[in-house]
Design a protein around this motif. Structure first.
Motif, mmCIF file in Angstrom:
data_model
loop_
_atom_site.group_PDB
_atom_site.id
_atom_site.type_symbol
_atom_site.label_atom_id
_atom_site.label_comp_id
_atom_site.label_asym_id
_atom_site.label_seq_id
_atom_site.Cartn_x
_atom_site.Cartn_y
_atom_site.Cartn_z
ATOM 1 N N SER A 124 -3.952 2.046 -10.004
ATOM 2 C CA SER A 124 -3.580 1.505 -11.133
ATOM 3 C C SER A 124 -3.029 0.315 -11.312
ATOM 4 N N ARG A 125 -2.369 -0.300 -10.134
ATOM 5 C CA ARG A 125 -1.762 -1.528 -10.052
ATOM 6 C C ARG A 125 -2.676 -2.456 -9.857
ATOM 7 N N HIS A 126 -3.600 -2.277 -8.726
ATOM 8 C CA HIS A 126 -4.670 -3.236 -8.213
ATOM 9 C C HIS A 126 -5.978 -3.005 -8.213
ATOM 10 N N GLY A 127 -6.544 -1.707 -8.644
ATOM 11 C CA GLY A 127 -7.903 -1.498 -9.017
ATOM 12 C C GLY A 127 -8.750 -1.073 -7.849
ATOM 13 N N VAL A 128 -8.148 -1.008 -6.432
ATOM 14 C CA VAL A 128 -8.647 -0.842 -5.406
ATOM 15 C C VAL A 128 -8.013 0.455 -4.738
ATOM 16 N N SER A 129 -8.586 1.067 -3.672
ATOM 17 C CA SER A 129 -7.995 2.252 -2.819
ATOM 18 C C SER A 129 -6.920 1.622 -2.168
ATOM 19 N N LEU A 130 -5.965 2.325 -1.353
ATOM 20 C CA LEU A 130 -5.061 1.897 -0.515
ATOM 21 C C LEU A 130 -5.605 1.272 0.612
ATOM 22 N N SER A 131 -6.555 1.661 1.184
ATOM 23 C CA SER A 131 -7.274 1.105 2.349
ATOM 24 C C SER A 131 -8.019 -0.209 2.226
ATOM 25 N N ASP A 132 -8.421 -0.212 0.857
ATOM 26 C CA ASP A 132 -9.075 -1.745 0.599
ATOM 27 C C ASP A 132 -8.148 -2.841 0.156
ATOM 28 N N LEU A 133 -6.822 -2.500 -0.149
ATOM 29 C CA LEU A 133 -6.017 -3.523 -0.425
ATOM 30 C C LEU A 133 -5.321 -4.014 0.569
ATOM 31 N N GLU A 134 -5.110 -5.669 0.526
ATOM 32 C CA GLU A 134 -4.691 -6.249 1.681
ATOM 33 C C GLU A 134 -3.369 -5.762 2.225
ATOM 34 N N VAL A 135 -3.442 -5.744 3.469
ATOM 35 C CA VAL A 135 -1.968 -5.407 4.079
ATOM 36 C C VAL A 135 -0.813 -5.797 3.456
ATOM 37 N N PRO A 136 -0.456 -7.072 2.899
ATOM 38 C CA PRO A 136 0.754 -7.390 2.357
ATOM 39 C C PRO A 136 0.979 -6.505 1.192
ATOM 40 N N GLY A 137 -0.107 -6.441 0.304
ATOM 41 C CA GLY A 137 0.031 -5.594 -0.700
ATOM 42 C C GLY A 137 0.327 -4.270 -0.673
ATOM 43 N N ARG A 138 -0.005 -3.533 0.560
ATOM 44 C CA ARG A 138 0.228 -2.210 0.888
ATOM 45 C C ARG A 138 1.661 -2.351 1.171
ATOM 46 N N ARG A 139 2.143 -3.078 2.142
ATOM 47 C CA ARG A 139 3.856 -3.100 2.448
ATOM 48 C C ARG A 139 4.772 -3.181 0.987
ATOM 49 N N GLU A 140 3.898 -3.930 0.197
ATOM 50 C CA GLU A 140 4.953 -4.134 -1.128
ATOM 51 C C GLU A 140 4.866 -2.710 -1.653
#
Length: 207
Positions: A124-140
């Protein structure tokens, strides 16, 4: 985000130091072997945890020093340990103590739902799966669930959130103790008494 990252790292370091002084590592034997996944003795089938999402979480929260192989071993150890959890199982108690205590309900359905929720939030927030999101975005994304767990991590089976459970399981392991002190302490490894008085060798040193 930088402040959240610093807070997370400080809490993680404190947790490693605390766990290294408090005894057994849950699931450590599983982390050091490559055997089949554990099965419950009560015959029930554990709710599967979304594997890709769990690994996406692990890459964001487990120490970078583990590397890809070490991180995968830590995740697989957590999976095996959690699959073997028996809900409402009789707990051991001291001799001549008549009170019988039981473990809590199965946490895995809630953990699986939390991982699915993280995926939906990420999409919803980034338009990608969690594993495809950059690590800093995942930490957020993971900062809020970690903040909601309160100080310390406690026993992994009692964790309110799967991220805290994964961290608690890892930081209770022998490899976490080694990383904390930078020494090959090899807690819970059977050794002879010969050389027991010697200081453990630095990590990476030749045997």
């Amino acid at each position: 985000m930088a402040e959240s990252r610093r807070t997370f790292l400080k809490q993680s370091a404190a947790t490693v130091a605390a766990v290294s002084l408090t005894g057994c590592a849950p699931g450590e034997r599983a982390a050091e072997t490559e055997g089949d996944a554990l099965s419950r003795t009560d015959g029930t089938t554990p709710v599967p945890l979304p594997a890709a999402t769990l690994r996406g979480v692990a890459e964001a929260v487990l120490p970078d020093e583990l590397g890809e192989d070490g991180r995968e071993r830590a995740v697989r150890a957590f999976e095996r340990w959690s699959e073997a959890l028996e809900p409402v199982a009789e707990l051991s108690h001291p001799y001549l103590v008549p009170e019988i205590r039981y473990s809590g309900p199965d946490p895995r359905p809630g953990w699986a739902a939390q991982l699915e929720g993280l995926e939906k939030e990420c999409e919803s927030r980034h338009g990608v799966s969690l594993s495809d999101l950059e690590v800093p975005g995942r930490r957020e994304l993971l900062a809020r669930p970690l903040a909601d767990t309160g100080p310390g991590l406690g026993a992994p089976q009692n964790a309110d959130h799967v991220v805290a459970a994964l961290l608690a399981h890892f930081f209770g392991s022998a490899i976490a103790t080694d990383l904390c002190y930078g020494r090959a302490i090899r807690r819970e490894l059977c050794r002879s008494i010969e050389g027991a008085e010697e200081e453990p060798a630095p990590l990476g040193a030749a045997p």
